[in-house]
Design a protein around this motif. Structure first.
Motif, PDB file in Angstrom:
ATOM      1  N   ASP A  30      -4.395  53.170   4.724  1.00 10.91           N
ATOM      2  CA  ASP A  30      -4.236  53.554   6.122  1.00 10.91           C
ATOM      3  C   ASP A  30      -3.725  54.990   6.222  1.00 10.91           C
ATOM      4  OD1 ASP A  30      -4.129  53.265   8.846  1.00 10.91           O
ATOM      5  OD2 ASP A  30      -2.560  51.727   8.845  1.00 10.91           O
ATOM      6  N   ASP A  31      -4.006  55.645   7.335  1.00 11.04           N
ATOM      7  CA  ASP A  31      -3.509  57.006   7.602  1.00 11.04           C
ATOM      8  C   ASP A  31      -3.860  57.941   6.450  1.00 11.04           C
ATOM      9  OD1 ASP A  31      -2.377  55.740   9.781  1.00 11.04           O
ATOM     10  OD2 ASP A  31      -0.377  55.661   8.917  1.00 11.04           O
ATOM     11  N   GLU A  80     -10.007  56.619  12.527  1.00 12.85           N
ATOM     12  CA  GLU A  80      -8.995  56.088  13.457  1.00 12.85           C
ATOM     13  C   GLU A  80      -8.833  56.983  14.667  1.00 12.85           C
ATOM     14  OE1 GLU A  80      -5.385  53.983  11.419  1.00 12.85           O
ATOM     15  OE2 GLU A  80      -5.275  56.128  11.043  1.00 12.85           O
TER      16      GLU A  80
HETATM   17 MG    MG Z   1      -3.609  54.206  10.732  1.00 12.92          MG
END
Ligand code: MG
Ligand code: C2E
Ligand code: MG
Ligand code: MG
Length: 288
Positions: free
Chosen positions: A180-181, A237
């Motif tokens: 993630d990220d 995202e």
């Molecule tokens: Mg994220």
């Protein structure tokens, strides 16, 4: 001023600091109660395939409806939970609720989608974590292929061997793993190539620059190509605008998550969308 009173003196608490500290204490205490009082719940944000424009999965996102303070963001809840040791019970609750919800949708006849669940570094660090996941999969009856966990590059606080061992343990359960990220924390490509993962989630900050920041746009494109060449699927995202979609399509990004398509949704609202997109003939709805 406290400093003028000598080295052994504590800083004087101004009323403002006192009230901040009290607020924090109150929040921690109420977090303990919140779990028992059903104040904590999940919302789900769809991920849409850029190839088919269909929803292939959702990410579960934590919410806290505080009786006095109103809706509290997970960026407040999670650090607080980590501070108070509540991260494990909350994390377990999140994982079980998300798996149970996904199984319930499948039992209703909705075509299976993937459920992504955020796991904080301290949850991941917990020696019981893999067992927890296994128990929850058994208990809810969810087929592991429909569970994905999202970890961040913050897990780099652990030793590389430990990370790889844990990820292999999770992979052996049959679940998928996403970073993630991606691109915002301690990213090392030397590490990345060694991790048994399935997906990169490109952080919103790069998506934000598409169309007006050449560097962000170059990085966005590079992340997508990197993912593809490593055999990983890539999710963008925080996609909010049409020009971002056009760019991401051209770069052959796989999945989109963002307000452009859907905000995080409650169960009922999402169910309606999932139902409207599927063959109603074998549908067994609890909605009218
Ligand atoms: Mg994220
Ligand atoms: P994340 O995992 O990176 O989740 C994406 C965040 O971006 C979510 O914020 C989502 O609502 C927001 N978002 C999605 N699309 C857009 C968009 O187009 N525009 C904008 N402005 N925002 C968008 P949210 O729900 O506030 O969650 C914040 C963070 O809290 C998450 O970031 C995740 O790191 C953490 N979190 C949320 N739920 C959980 C949980 O159950 N467990 C753990 N450990 N962390 C969680
Ligand atoms: Mg996430
Ligand atoms: Mg984020």
């Amino acid at each position: 001023k406290a400093k003028d009173n000598g080295r052994n003196q504590y800083l004087l608490c101004t009323d403002e600091i006192k009230s901040e500290i009290n607020k924090e204490k109150e929040l921690i205490n109420s977090l303990y109660r919140a779990m028992e009082n059903d104040e904590i719940f999940l919302v789900y944000q769809p991920q849409v395939s850029l190839h088919t424009e269909k929803i292939t999965g959702v990410e579960s996102l934590l919410r806290w409806n505080h009786p006095k303070l109103g809706l509290i963001s997970p960026s407040v809840i999670i650090p607080l939970a980590e501070q108070t040791g509540l991260i494990n019970p909350i994390g377990e609750w999140v994982l079980e609720s998300a798996c149970a919800q996904n199984k319930a949708w499948q039992d209703m006849g909705i075509p299976p989608i993937q459920m992504a669940v955020n796991i904080s570094a301290s949850q991941f660090k917990n020696p019981q974590f893999i067992d927890q996941v296994e128990v929850i999969l058994k208990k809810t009856g969810l087929n592991p292929e429909f569970l994905e966990i999202e970890i961040t590059e913050n897990i780099a606080i652990l030793e590389l061997n430990e990370i790889i061992g844990k990820l292999n343990g999770l992979k052996a359960l049959g679940i998928s793993i996403a970073i993630d990220d991606f691109g915002t924390e301690y990213s090392s490509l030397g590490r990345l190539k060694m991790l048994p993962i399935h997906r990169l989630k490109m952080d919103k900050q790069f998506v934000d620059g598409i169309g007006h920041n050449h560097k962000d746009q170059a990085i966005a494109n590079a992340i997508i190509q990197l993912g593809k060449s490593l055999g990983l699927s890539v999710v963008a995202e925080g996609v909010e605008y049409e020009d971002q979609i056009a760019f991401l399509k051209t770069s052959e990004c796989d999945l989109i998550q963002g307000y452009f398509y859907y905000k995080p949704l409650g169960v009922t609202e999402l169910e309606k969308i999932l139902i409207s997109g599927c063959d109603l003939s074998n549908f067994n709805s609890t909605l009218n």
